[in-house]
Design a protein around this motif. Structure first.
Motif, mmCIF file in Angstrom:
data_model
loop_
_atom_site.group_PDB
_atom_site.id
_atom_site.type_symbol
_atom_site.label_atom_id
_atom_site.label_comp_id
_atom_site.label_asym_id
_atom_site.label_seq_id
_atom_site.Cartn_x
_atom_site.Cartn_y
_atom_site.Cartn_z
ATOM 1 N N GLN A 1 1.031 -0.901 -0.346
ATOM 2 C CA GLN A 1 0.124 0.001 0.080
ATOM 3 C C GLN A 1 1.052 1.272 -0.192
ATOM 4 O O GLN A 1 0.404 2.240 -0.506
ATOM 5 C CB GLN A 1 -0.724 -0.001 1.412
ATOM 6 N N ASP B 1 -2.187 0.354 -8.961
ATOM 7 C CA ASP B 1 -1.593 -0.405 -7.751
ATOM 8 C C ASP B 1 0.055 -0.476 -8.097
ATOM 9 O O ASP B 1 -0.023 -0.786 -9.663
ATOM 10 C CB ASP B 1 -2.120 -1.197 -7.149
ATOM 11 N N TYR C 1 -7.255 -0.282 -1.582
ATOM 12 C CA TYR C 1 -7.168 1.055 -1.843
ATOM 13 C C TYR C 1 -7.677 1.643 -2.462
ATOM 14 O O TYR C 1 -6.687 2.487 -2.483
ATOM 15 C CB TYR C 1 -6.284 0.618 -0.724
#
Length: 405
Positions: free
Chosen positions: A284, A318, A312
């Motif tokens: 993350q 990502d 998220y």
């Protein structure tokens, strides 16, 4: 023809008589006529007289080295510095006294008709002792440069300190100058060859970092092992200055995500399955930095997507990492440094890319989705806009392939 023969015969008779008379009248050998050491005529001098003349003409002198108001003196004895006066004198004496009678005759014949013979006065010194002295001087002269420093606090305030130039004695250049001076027998005072050394991060570089070029935030559950790992990874990958054309590596910034570095076990995806592993949650942080880099216009060098879509961040944006396997890398394409700053709070992480405001660009990221039977394929584009929000150009950044759950 007869005249030349007569001249040679006369010379031979004169030389023979001269040799005989010299043996009778002079016990001490003298240098033959027209023999020079350097540019000094040593005709008829004895060995002692020749040595005295050379020592007077070429005295051994101190070598003074200067830098600013400092003076270092090298005495001849310090480096065993001497002129080879005795060796040169012996060469002069023996020039017409070889073991070959005919060679002696030829040489004397040329000298009698005023053909000069020059002998070089050579110099000698102990180079190892000179190196030791120069190394000692270098320690007194050399000064390390000081890089400028930049720290950006969580509240966005800047802390800066200026750079300072260093200096370094050019030892090889100095050795060469001293060597040539000694060999040329011209001892003069020398100014030390000292060059300024330039900081790798200068004051003007730090001063150019004055604006946010791109930033991005994601949310997480703070009260979990995963949340703890985000704090650790966020701090270790933050406060990094990236110089022009330099490449940022997330794995290099964080190092191995292991328990000894404060990481905890948390869910990770291995082989398409969720399981507990060291450092779960660090992706993350890399994803948040990646999106800030996209919006800052940085050149993406390496990026990888997860096996499944992340909760998220939207698909195609990502950046999964696995130490030793997958990394996030991007390069600074600007002529000014950039500064990577992560701010990790309770439940959110924000990555900010600071740089020069002149490098700021209008950028947005768009994605295209394609749904297949077992895969979701997402293409990620970066779009550049002008001041009127009209598209200037568009570039494909990545093509991500996700498994359907």
């Amino acid at each position: 023809m007869h005249k030349k023969i007569m001249i040679i015969i006369c010379i031979f008779i004169i030389m023979t008589c001269s040799l005989g008379n010299n043996k009778i009248r002079n016990k001490e050998e003298k240098i033959y006529k027209n023999i020079y050491i350097e540019n000094i005529n040593m005709t008829s001098l004895t060995k002692k007289q020749c040595i005295d003349v050379l020592k007077e003409a070429y005295p051994l002198e101190d070598i003074n080295l200067k830098y600013n108001s400092n003076v270092w003196t090298i005495h001849p004895d310090d480096i065993e510095f001497r002129y080879k006066v005795e060796e040169a004198t012996d060469k002069a004496l023996k020039y017409t006294r070889t073991e070959k009678i005919i060679e002696n005759f030829k040489r004397k014949s040329k000298l009698i008709v005023n053909e000069k013979h020059h002998i070089k006065l050579e110099a000698d010194y102990n180079s190892k002792k000179l190196n030791t002295i120069i190394d000692c001087i270098s320690k007194q002269v050399d000064k390390e440069f000081v890089n400028a420093t930049l720290a950006i606090e969580n509240d966005g305030s800047f802390k800066k300190l200026p750079s300072k130039e260093g200096r370094k004695l050019q030892k090889e250049e100095l050795k060469k100058e001293i060597d040539e001076m000694i060999k040329n027998k011209n001892i003069v005072d020398l100014n030390l060859p000292v060059k300024n050394t330039i900081p790798t991060l200068k004051t003007e570089d730090v001063d150019s970092v004055n604006a946010i070029l791109g930033q991005f935030s994601t949310a997480f559950n703070n009260d979990t092992s995963r949340g703890s790992n985000i704090h650790v990874a966020g701090e270790s990958s933050s406060d990094i200055i990236l110089m022009p054309n330099e490449t940022y590596s997330y794995n290099k910034a964080t190092g191995p995500r292991v328990l000894s570095k404060g990481y905890k076990y948390a869910p990770v995806i291995v082989g398409g399955k969720y399981m507990n592993g060291e450092g779960g949650g660090v992706c993350q942080v890399s994803t948040t930095i990646y999106n800030a880099a996209l919006l800052a216009g940085l050149e993406i060098v390496e990026v990888h997507n997860h096996t499944y879509l992340s909760h998220y961040v939207s698909g195609g944006r990502d950046a999964t990492v696995a130490y030793g396997y997958y990394d996030l890398k991007f390069k600074n394409p600007y002529s000014h440094p950039i500064y990577i700053k992560n701010v990790v709070g309770k439940g959110s992480i924000t990555s900010k890319i600071y740089g020069c405001k002149d490098d700021g660009q209008r950028i947005y990221v768009r994605t295209e989705h394609e749904y297949k039977k077992e895969k979701i394929i997402i293409k990620t584009y970066r779009v550049y806009l002008d001041e009127n929000n009209q598209k200037i150009k568009e570039e494909l950044i990545s093509t991500s392939k996700y498994d359907k759950k």
